[in-house]
Design an enzyme around this catalytic site. Sequence first.
Site, PDB file in Angstrom:
ATOM      1  N   LYS A 110       0.818  -1.214   0.000  1.00  0.00           N
ATOM      2  CA  LYS A 110       0.000   0.000   0.000  1.00  0.00           C
ATOM      3  C   LYS A 110       0.850   1.262   0.000  1.00  0.00           C
ATOM      4  O   LYS A 110       0.396   2.317  -0.437  1.00  0.00           O
ATOM      5  CB  LYS A 110      -0.895   0.040   1.229  1.00  0.00           C
ATOM      6  CG  LYS A 110      -1.746  -1.174   1.426  1.00  0.00           C
ATOM      7  CD  LYS A 110      -2.872  -1.215   0.443  1.00  0.00           C
ATOM      8  CE  LYS A 110      -3.731  -2.435   0.675  1.00  0.00           C
ATOM      9  NZ  LYS A 110      -4.927  -2.458  -0.105  1.00  0.00           N
TER      10      LYS A 110
HETATM   11  C1  LIG Z   1      -0.899  -7.745   2.457  1.00  0.00           C
HETATM   12  C2  LIG Z   1      -2.051  -7.632   1.515  1.00  0.00           C
HETATM   13  N1  LIG Z   1      -2.122  -8.455   0.470  1.00  0.00           N
HETATM   14  C3  LIG Z   1      -3.130  -8.388  -0.410  1.00  0.00           C
HETATM   15  C4  LIG Z   1      -4.162  -7.481  -0.268  1.00  0.00           C
HETATM   16  C5  LIG Z   1      -5.246  -7.448  -1.285  1.00  0.00           C
HETATM   17  O1  LIG Z   1      -5.114  -6.354  -2.164  1.00  0.00           O
HETATM   18  P1  LIG Z   1      -6.389  -5.725  -2.859  1.00  0.00           P
HETATM   19  O2  LIG Z   1      -7.302  -5.338  -1.762  1.00  0.00           O
HETATM   20  O3  LIG Z   1      -5.890  -4.587  -3.640  1.00  0.00           O
HETATM   21  O4  LIG Z   1      -6.976  -6.820  -3.692  1.00  0.00           O
HETATM   22  C6  LIG Z   1      -4.143  -6.608   0.825  1.00  0.00           C
HETATM   23  C7  LIG Z   1      -5.186  -5.604   1.047  1.00  0.00           C
HETATM   24  O5  LIG Z   1      -5.439  -4.783   0.286  1.00  0.00           O
HETATM   25  C8  LIG Z   1      -3.039  -6.648   1.709  1.00  0.00           C
HETATM   26  O6  LIG Z   1      -2.946  -5.780   2.710  1.00  0.00           O
HETATM   27  N1  LIG Z   2      -6.733  -5.002   2.274  1.00  0.00           N
HETATM   28  C1  LIG Z   2      -6.985  -3.624   2.401  1.00  0.00           C
HETATM   29  C2  LIG Z   2      -8.446  -3.321   2.284  1.00  0.00           C
HETATM   30  C3  LIG Z   2      -8.685  -1.972   1.703  1.00  0.00           C
HETATM   31  O1  LIG Z   2      -8.264  -1.976   0.384  1.00  0.00           O
HETATM   32  P1  LIG Z   2      -8.036  -0.694  -0.509  1.00  0.00           P
HETATM   33  O2  LIG Z   2      -7.007  -1.106  -1.490  1.00  0.00           O
HETATM   34  O3  LIG Z   2      -9.330  -0.369  -1.112  1.00  0.00           O
HETATM   35  O4  LIG Z   2      -7.563   0.421   0.358  1.00  0.00           O
HETATM   36  C4  LIG Z   2      -6.347  -3.101   3.671  1.00  0.00           C
HETATM   37  O5  LIG Z   2      -5.288  -3.556   4.020  1.00  0.00           O
HETATM   38  O6  LIG Z   2      -6.891  -2.252   4.327  1.00  0.00           O
END
Ligand SMILES: Cc1ncc(COP(=O)(O)O)c(C=O)c1O
Ligand SMILES: N[C@@H](CCOP(=O)(O)O)C(=O)O
Length: 452
Positions: A110
């Site tokens: 992120k």
């Molecule tokens: C460590 C981790 N892997 C995978 C994901 C999944 O990613 P997305 O929500 O973009 O599908 C998340 C949350 O977003 C995460 O924090």
């Molecule tokens: N897995 C995410 C959930 C939120 O996802 P986002 O990509 O829409 O911000 C988290 O770690 O919070």
Amino acid sequence: MRFISTRGLAQPLSFSDAVATGLAPDGGLFLPEKLPDLSAQWPPMAGLGYAQLCHEFMRHFATDIPEETLRRLVGKAYQGFDHAETAPLVALDARTYVLELFHGPTLAFKDFAMQLLGNLYEHQCAQRGESINVLGATSGDTGAAAIHALLGKPGTAIFILYPDGRVSPLQERQMTCTGADNVFALAIDGSFDDAQAALKTIFGDTAFRLKNRLSAVNSINLARVLAQCVYYLYAWLRLPQEARANAEFVVPTGNFGNVLAGWLLQRMGVPIPAFKVATNQNDILYRLFTTGEYRVADVQPSLAPSMDIQVASNFERFLYYQLGGDAARVRAVMATCAKDGVYRFDKFEHSTFSASRCSDAEIPGIIAHVRRRYGYLVDPHTACAFKDLSPEKVSVVLATASPAKFPETIREAIGAEPKHPRLEALRKRPIHKHKLPASVEAITRFVEAHAV
Ligand SMILES: Cc1ncc(COP(=O)(O)O)c(C=O)c1O
Ligand SMILES: N[C@@H](CCOP(=O)(O)O)C(=O)O
């Protein structure tokens, strides 16, 4: 470039306005009016460093921000990463690569988009002479990354909703131990889906949003998804030529923002052949991609808590393209999904996507197996992606978080706990959190009382 809503009833906006608005006022998600064609442009980008590549990519979208300003905001975003490559592509063997996305300030993927978004917000505050109140929902990593992107930034306050007791203890500490005055960690009584639903309702209240100058940090914010496209391009450019034709990006998936970013890049002319959506036991997207049925079930807390999601926000962006950009049909499908919690697609073409799912019972075993076979340690989310790697393809697994964020599960898998000094330091600091019910009223009351 202008940005339009998937639901077709909102005014198209400039990049900066779309970033500031977050969720479109008609409840839809913003997308570029037209995706740029990068098919001739990506090969010459091969020698660029991460920040330069990001600038080259983002300038196609952030057309209302002067070039030099954008270059500065992007350059600053990647200074806090602690690996010279920013997103190193590690070869485990000739058919298996890992794209490490956990070298940013909060040790999860992120940070890539959030560090940039934080700078865009700071720029916006300065330009408009107004404060911003950022509201987000998290299942663990988005919240930490957003908080660390805005920590102590003048003119900003950040409110993060997270499911109480359902994020890892260190993820919670990343959000609650900052000691910063502009950070509010709101532990809600409910799941991530409950938090995200409340958040969307709040953003749908235009009067409240405008009055409180609310902005969104979740991947409903288009800047998040666009900034995430960059690491796919970076990895693609580093993948040996002979591996490209048969490559599959394998993406741990929850809210569908990460894998959507890669797929958008493919639509822009970067010829990535395939993506695999790797879920944990909350497998709605696995079921969708294998049966064509979207059916919401109850969230089951898992060892990969950041993927404990059923209602994946970014699915709507994918749907928009699936339905040929027909916003009226997007509205109809989204209404049915919201009302009935189920929708069966007559025709669901997704030739570049496959899917896998991984139960909690399997996660520790996969972590141990990857460790034995490759001498490489993965976190529980990345472990889900190692389930069922295709023997015919070159897999590029996205490592979305550092194993040090989930020491309890790693101990169960390999009998030892990874440690990271930044996380260890948090263990001694006091937790500041506010418990709230997952109700729109309680959240809006809190935000109004603490907004800057
Ligand atoms: C460590 C981790 N892997 C995978 C994901 C999944 O990613 P997305 O929500 O973009 O599908 C998340 C949350 O977003 C995460 O924090
Ligand atoms: N897995 C995410 C959930 C939120 O996802 P986002 O990509 O829409 O911000 C988290 O770690 O919070």
